[in-house]
Design a protein around this motif. Structure first.
Motif, PDB file in Angstrom:
ATOM      1  N   ALA A  71      -1.411  -1.660  -0.758  1.00 50.56           N
ATOM      2  CA  ALA A  71      -2.789  -1.556  -0.275  1.00 50.56           C
ATOM      3  C   ALA A  71      -2.891  -0.513   0.829  1.00 50.56           C
ATOM      4  O   ALA A  71      -3.831   0.280   0.861  1.00 50.56           O
ATOM      5  N   ARG A  72      -1.913  -0.491   1.727  1.00 50.32           N
ATOM      6  CA  ARG A  72      -1.938   0.504   2.808  1.00 50.32           C
ATOM      7  C   ARG A  72      -1.779   1.911   2.243  1.00 50.32           C
ATOM      8  O   ARG A  72      -2.451   2.849   2.676  1.00 50.32           O
ATOM      9  N   ASP A  73      -0.901   2.087   1.256  1.00 51.44           N
ATOM     10  CA  ASP A  73      -0.725   3.406   0.637  1.00 51.44           C
ATOM     11  C   ASP A  73      -2.002   3.877  -0.046  1.00 51.44           C
ATOM     12  O   ASP A  73      -2.389   5.042   0.062  1.00 51.44           O
ATOM     13  N   ARG A  74      -2.666   2.972  -0.770  1.00 52.33           N
ATOM     14  CA  ARG A  74      -3.917   3.334  -1.450  1.00 52.33           C
ATOM     15  C   ARG A  74      -5.005   3.698  -0.444  1.00 52.33           C
ATOM     16  O   ARG A  74      -5.807   4.593  -0.669  1.00 52.33           O
ATOM     17  N   LYS A  75      -5.024   2.984   0.682  1.00 51.74           N
ATOM     18  CA  LYS A  75      -6.021   3.275   1.706  1.00 51.74           C
ATOM     19  C   LYS A  75      -5.785   4.654   2.307  1.00 51.74           C
ATOM     20  O   LYS A  75      -6.727   5.406   2.544  1.00 51.74           O
TER      21      LYS A  75
END
Length: 116
Positions: A71-75
């Motif tokens: 999720a952090r990478d996608r953000k």
């Protein structure tokens, strides 16, 4: 050297009062910032450590941590829908892991309480 006094007016366009300032970033609609999805990395890390040390359920915390990192990478990449999806999955897994840890701790306390 003497400074010459200039006459004239300068106008600055200000947003109406009560509205947040415009945000020119990607994914913003109508000039305002989009809500950033949550990634729950700290909660996931806490669950991994707590599940592994207290309840011997270490394998239950790792999927939440993996989804949180995704999720952090996608953000960071700007994919807010993907980040929101991974963040929601991480949140659900963290809730399940936290509840299992609470149940395991309660069982251990009850076992020692009734044994004594």
């Amino acid at each position: 050297m003497a400074c010459k006094e200039q006459t004239g007016s300068v106008s600055i366009d200000l947003p109406p009062p009560g509205l947040p300032p415009p945000y020119p970033g990607p994914g913003a609609q109508q000039g305002f910032p989009a809500e950033q999805p949550r990634d729950f990395v700290l909660w996931s890390l806490f669950n991994v450590l707590l599940c592994q040390k207290l309840a011997c359920l270490g394998c239950l915390g790792f999927p939440a941590l993996i989804f949180s990192i995704k999720a952090r990478d996608r953000k960071v990449l700007g994919d807010l829908e993907g980040a929101r999806s991974y963040g929601t999955t991480a949140k659900v897994l963290n809730i399940i892991g936290s509840l299992l840890v609470i149940v395991a701790i309660a069982v251990v306390f009850l076992f020692f309480y009734w044994r004594a």
